[in-house]
Design a protein around this motif. Structure first.
Motif, PDB file in Angstrom:
ATOM      1  N   VAL A 224      18.838 -15.890 -21.604  1.00 20.57           N
ATOM      2  CA  VAL A 224      17.887 -14.880 -21.154  1.00 20.57           C
ATOM      3  C   VAL A 224      17.869 -14.813 -19.633  1.00 20.57           C
ATOM      4  CG1 VAL A 224      15.455 -14.226 -21.116  1.00 20.57           C
ATOM      5  CG2 VAL A 224      16.469 -15.135 -23.207  1.00 20.57           C
ATOM      6  N   ILE A 225      17.877 -15.974 -18.972  1.00 21.63           N
ATOM      7  CA  ILE A 225      17.855 -15.998 -17.511  1.00 21.63           C
ATOM      8  C   ILE A 225      19.127 -15.363 -16.950  1.00 21.63           C
ATOM      9  CG2 ILE A 225      17.783 -17.516 -15.500  1.00 21.63           C
ATOM     10  CD1 ILE A 225      16.119 -19.434 -17.146  1.00 21.63           C
ATOM     11  N   ALA A 226      20.272 -15.631 -17.603  1.00 19.67           N
ATOM     12  CA  ALA A 226      21.525 -15.021 -17.150  1.00 19.67           C
ATOM     13  C   ALA A 226      21.477 -13.505 -17.276  1.00 19.67           C
ATOM     14  CB  ALA A 226      22.694 -15.584 -17.955  1.00 19.67           C
ATOM     15  N   GLY A 227      20.712 -13.004 -18.247  1.00 22.29           N
ATOM     16  CA  GLY A 227      20.573 -11.561 -18.391  1.00 22.29           C
ATOM     17  C   GLY A 227      19.917 -10.909 -17.195  1.00 22.29           C
ATOM     18  N   MET A 228      19.185 -11.691 -16.397  1.00 21.58           N
ATOM     19  CA  MET A 228      18.514 -11.134 -15.218  1.00 21.58           C
ATOM     20  C   MET A 228      19.486 -10.849 -14.084  1.00 21.58           C
ATOM     21  SD  MET A 228      15.097 -13.543 -15.114  1.00 21.58           S
ATOM     22  CE  MET A 228      14.408 -12.583 -13.766  1.00 21.58           C
ATOM     23  N   VAL A 229      20.675 -11.443 -14.137  1.00 24.16           N
ATOM     24  CA  VAL A 229      21.650 -11.241 -13.057  1.00 24.16           C
ATOM     25  C   VAL A 229      22.828 -10.395 -13.518  1.00 24.16           C
ATOM     26  CG1 VAL A 229      21.006 -13.325 -11.815  1.00 24.16           C
ATOM     27  CG2 VAL A 229      22.766 -13.459 -13.580  1.00 24.16           C
ATOM     28  N   GLY A 230      22.624  -9.632 -14.575  1.00 19.31           N
ATOM     29  CA  GLY A 230      23.652  -8.700 -15.010  1.00 19.31           C
ATOM     30  C   GLY A 230      24.635  -9.250 -16.012  1.00 19.31           C
ATOM     31  N   ALA A 231      24.325 -10.406 -16.643  1.00 23.87           N
ATOM     32  CA  ALA A 231      25.251 -10.970 -17.626  1.00 23.87           C
ATOM     33  C   ALA A 231      25.229 -10.205 -18.937  1.00 23.87           C
ATOM     34  CB  ALA A 231      24.911 -12.449 -17.882  1.00 23.87           C
ATOM     35  N   GLY A 232      24.193  -9.421 -19.177  1.00 26.60           N
ATOM     36  CA  GLY A 232      24.121  -8.628 -20.392  1.00 26.60           C
ATOM     37  C   GLY A 232      23.873  -9.475 -21.615  1.00 26.60           C
ATOM     38  N   GLY A 233      24.425  -9.045 -22.753  1.00 24.39           N
ATOM     39  CA  GLY A 233      24.265  -9.795 -23.986  1.00 24.39           C
ATOM     40  C   GLY A 233      22.832  -9.778 -24.481  1.00 24.39           C
ATOM     41  N   LEU A 234      22.479 -10.808 -25.245  1.00 26.21           N
ATOM     42  CA  LEU A 234      21.138 -10.902 -25.804  1.00 26.21           C
ATOM     43  C   LEU A 234      20.097 -11.054 -24.707  1.00 26.21           C
ATOM     44  CD1 LEU A 234      21.960 -13.282 -28.778  1.00 26.21           C
ATOM     45  CD2 LEU A 234      21.531 -10.830 -28.903  1.00 26.21           C
TER      46      LEU A 234
END
Length: 298
Positions: A224-234
């Protein structure tokens, strides 16, 4: 008199700025490596389609723990497809696999070194404490500066956050090996490298696999935290649901994370269990309960 203040933050900012200005080429190469690995794994997981991947996952589950785990794996993956999160799930799984691979490549050798050297163990322990207690969001700041928006900063932040258990469990496993077995190997003339390969690592494997399990679980917690930097996914969908206050999307993406976590948790735990065809196959092989009888050093 000015208020006393230790400029730790300013020092850290100066160091990161120097790294960005002087080592940009190195981090460009690293970013390319991470992106290419992620892309290759995502193509393997998402390309064949969910039916093929589900069948393969079911076969692995059957070999690992038996038919109950196979059935649960099938149901879980079908649920992910049913909530239209398959592509996002494979994206997040690809990120986790890349981050876990590099975290283990770094942590297992460090754990072996710490088990062999009390001095290094004493030095690395506070570093591991720092890595485990520092809020995960903090890792995103230098990762964004060094790798820019995308998958790469999410992978780097995940590696840093998840590697500590790999070091700790590897050291614990090797230190827990019976000293008499190691001494017997030395008495037979085995070299330290051979003792490590044929005695200590095999006997420490269940503990090391527990560390691998923890690395994977911590990596998933960073999705979820990685999604904040544009990693996408779940993680990207969880962030979207938070911004929109979309409960349905958040629950579906979160449920997909839970399903993947449960499958990977049971799979890695199976290496230390006595169920499944994998365990039966291992049982046919001689167990490492004695020292090598060949006195020739390798």
């Amino acid at each position: 008199m000015d208020e006393f203040r230790i400029p730790i933050g300013e020092v850290a900012d100066t160091v990161i700025t120097w790294i960005v200005n002087n080592l940009n080429a190195l981090f460009t190469v690293l970013r390319t490596i991470f992106d290419e690995m992620y892309g290759a794994i995502f193509a393997i997981l998402d390309g064949p389609g969910w039916i093929v991947i589900t069948i393969l996952a079911a076969l692995i589950a059957l070999l690992a723990r038996g038919w109950k785990f196979m059935l649960g794996t099938i149901i879980g993956l079908v649920v992910i497809v049913g909530v239209d999160q398959w592509e996002n799930a494979m994206s997040s799984l690809s990120l986790v696999l890349v981050a876990t691979f590099w975290a283990l490549v770094i942590s297992i050798p460090l754990g072996i070194w710490a088990a062999k050297s009390d001095t290094f163990s004493a030095l690395v322990r506070p570093v591991l404490d720092f890595l485990q207690t520092m809020p995960a969001f903090v890792y995103l700041i230098p990762a964004l500066l060094l790798f820019r928006v995308g998958v790469a900063p999410g992978i780097v932040a995940t590696i840093i956050f998840a590697m500590a258990p790999g070091v700790r469990f590897t050291e614990l496993g090797i230190r827990s090996v019976d000293a008499e077995v190691v001494e017997a190997g030395q008495a037979f003339g085995s070299s330290p490298s051979r003792i490590l390969r044929q005695i200590q690592l095999p006997l420490a494997l269940p503990t090391i696999m527990a560390g691998v399990n923890q690395v994977i679980m911590l990596s998933l917690s960073m999705v979820v935290i990685a999604g904040m930097v544009g990693a996408g996914g779940l993680g990207g969908d969880v962030i979207k649901s938070l911004n929109r206050l979309d409960t349905a999307l958040g629950v579906e993406a979160g449920l997909a994370v839970v399903i993947i976590a449960m499958i990977l948790d049971r799979l890695t735990n199976s290496f230390g269990q006595h169920s499944g065809l994998f365990a039966k196959f291992r049982a046919r092989k001689p167990h490492v309960d004695s020292v090598p009888q060949d006195p020739v050093n390798v």
